[in-house]
Design an enzyme around this catalytic site. Structure first.
Site, mmCIF file in Angstrom:
data_model
loop_
_atom_site.group_PDB
_atom_site.id
_atom_site.type_symbol
_atom_site.label_atom_id
_atom_site.label_comp_id
_atom_site.label_asym_id
_atom_site.label_seq_id
_atom_site.Cartn_x
_atom_site.Cartn_y
_atom_site.Cartn_z
ATOM 1 N N CYS A 151 -21.471 -97.720 -69.398
ATOM 2 C CA CYS A 151 -22.826 -97.128 -69.245
ATOM 3 C C CYS A 151 -22.682 -95.763 -68.913
ATOM 4 O O CYS A 151 -22.018 -95.145 -68.304
ATOM 5 C CB CYS A 151 -23.434 -97.864 -68.236
ATOM 6 S SG CYS A 151 -25.284 -97.542 -67.930
ATOM 7 N N ASP A 192 -24.664 -94.366 -66.915
ATOM 8 C CA ASP A 192 -25.164 -94.267 -65.611
ATOM 9 C C ASP A 192 -24.128 -93.386 -64.770
ATOM 10 O O ASP A 192 -22.901 -93.433 -64.904
ATOM 11 C CB ASP A 192 -25.076 -95.731 -64.884
ATOM 12 C CG ASP A 192 -25.692 -95.812 -63.767
ATOM 13 O OD1 ASP A 192 -25.165 -95.048 -62.513
ATOM 14 O OD2 ASP A 192 -26.566 -96.444 -63.321
ATOM 15 N N ARG A 198 -22.969 -93.287 -61.904
ATOM 16 C CA ARG A 198 -22.499 -93.841 -60.851
ATOM 17 C C ARG A 198 -21.055 -94.568 -61.204
ATOM 18 O O ARG A 198 -20.371 -95.098 -60.479
ATOM 19 C CB ARG A 198 -23.286 -94.933 -60.057
ATOM 20 C CG ARG A 198 -24.574 -94.150 -59.478
ATOM 21 C CD ARG A 198 -25.532 -95.014 -58.842
ATOM 22 N NE ARG A 198 -26.006 -95.714 -60.247
ATOM 23 C CZ ARG A 198 -27.044 -96.708 -59.997
ATOM 24 N NH1 ARG A 198 -27.682 -96.856 -58.619
ATOM 25 N NH2 ARG A 198 -27.599 -97.333 -60.961
ATOM 26 N N HIS A 243 -21.837 -103.200 -65.255
ATOM 27 C CA HIS A 243 -22.022 -102.668 -63.786
ATOM 28 C C HIS A 243 -23.172 -103.332 -63.268
ATOM 29 O O HIS A 243 -24.330 -103.517 -63.782
ATOM 30 C CB HIS A 243 -21.869 -101.212 -63.823
ATOM 31 C CG HIS A 243 -23.429 -100.551 -64.430
ATOM 32 N ND1 HIS A 243 -24.226 -100.102 -63.476
ATOM 33 C CD2 HIS A 243 -23.374 -100.015 -65.417
ATOM 34 C CE1 HIS A 243 -25.174 -99.537 -63.958
ATOM 35 N NE2 HIS A 243 -24.810 -99.424 -65.368
ATOM 36 N N CYS A 303 -27.648 -102.072 -63.247
ATOM 37 C CA CYS A 303 -27.832 -101.311 -64.542
ATOM 38 C C CYS A 303 -29.349 -101.313 -65.146
ATOM 39 O O CYS A 303 -30.139 -102.209 -65.363
ATOM 40 C CB CYS A 303 -26.905 -102.024 -65.690
ATOM 41 S SG CYS A 303 -27.182 -101.241 -67.196
HETATM 42 ZN ZN LIG Z 1 -25.928 -99.239 -66.905
#
Ligand SMILES: [Zn+2]
Length: 320
Positions: free
Chosen positions: A151, A153, A155, A211, A214
């Site tokens: 992703c 993302d 993190r 993850h 999300c």
């Molecule tokens: Zn995500």
């Protein structure tokens, strides 16, 4: 001396001390075209299309007046000409907003140029310069064993979480780490990455990693898909794994919404792996046992990582 480029930047050395790194960010009294010598590390060229700096005269110089005198002059003018008060009020408001912008650019404020510059210097000193063997090999080419879907993302960077070193993983990151089905028109970007990884780099595994928490999956579970839309791209993109939503709604209908999202984060990985099977070169790799597919799930709340394979059977295509 080595050279590396970041966008239009050129960092030509990291051996110089920090003292030789004047800030490039335009400040109130300096501009990119000042007569200051170009910094050692970075060419004195504009990097981003940054808005023009707000320029103010130096106090007590160009203005030829100090603050108190200016205020007194303004007060006198407004007492003589009442009709100007509305205009003056608007201008004072504008000046106040501009001064707030200036005060927000104090040295403690976030400086993106300094962050990127210091980040690269750290990498160069601590990693690049300490691993000349690795980087001289990578200069010749790459042969990663993994292709990874993760992703976007901030993190969940797979190189960070799984300690992939440069050259070890060919990575695609997108919203909710989704693999769309084979479609030359709609998903050429992802298709090109898979084609290149499988046929040219000859990766041995494709790993799709979901993850916790999300946002893309939460969106997939939340969007009504009733003909209305509230986003330009997101709803259409995460619909790539709509089958995961359908399955979770059917099997976990009574679960709290956050639990359904967690289940969907994992099921969407399985749907993506299913989509990988729609790519002929992926199927060929599986049949020839030169390629394997894995699903993964990184829970950054618990600090755990799961890895799984999928049961599927494939047979070579037959032509009669
Ligand atoms: Zn995500």
């Amino acid at each position: 001396m080595s050279t590396a480029s970041i966008n239009s930047w050129c960092l030509t050395s990291v051996s110089a001390s920090k003292k030789s790194l004047p800030a490039l960010r335009p400040s109130v009294f300096a501009s990119l075209n000042s007569s200051v010598s170009p910094p050692t590390l970075i060419r004195n060229q504009p990097v981003f299309a940054a808005p023009a700096p707000i320029l103010y005269p130096r106090r007590g110089e160009e203005m030829g007046n100090d603050y108190n005198e200016a205020i007194e002059s303004l007060k006198k003018l407004l007492s003589d000409k009442e009709e100007l008060k509305t205009v003056a009020a608007a201008k004072v408001e504008q000046i106040t907003a501009e001064l707030q912008t200036v005060s927000s650019s104090d040295p403690k404020a976030f400086d993106p140029v300094e962050k990127i510059k210091s980040g690269f210097i750290h990498f160069k000193k601590e990693k690049y310069d300490k691993n000349p063997g690795l980087y001289s090999e990578l200069a010749k080419g790459q042969s990663p064993k993994f292709m990874v879907f993760a992703c976007s993302d901030s993190r969940v960077c797979p190189s960070h979480v799984l300690d992939f070193q440069p050259g070890e993983a060919f990575v695609v990151r997108n919203v909710a780490n989704m693999v769309p089905p084979y479609d030359k028109t709609k998903y050429a970007g992802v298709g090109a990455a898979i084609e290149y990884a499988v046929l040219h780099l000859k990766v041995e595994y494709i790993v799709v990693i979901g993850h916790s928490a999300c946002g893309g999956i939460k969106g997939l579970m939340s969007f009504p898909y009733d003909g209305t839309t509230s986003t330009d791209f997101i709803e259409d993109w995460v619909k790539v794994c709509y089958n995961a939503k359908t399955k979770i709604l059917a099997e976990h209908a009574n679960s709290p919404f956050p639990d359904m999202c967690t289940q969907c984060e994992k099921e969407a990985v399985n749907v993506s792996i299913g989509h990988l099977l729609t790519y002929p070169f992926v199927r060929d790799g599986l049949v020839n046992k030169t390629l394997g597919l894995k699903g993964g799930y990184y829970d950054f709340v618990k600090g755990s990582f799961e890895l799984w394979g999928l049961e599927y059977s494939l047979s070579p295509s037959l032509s009669v």
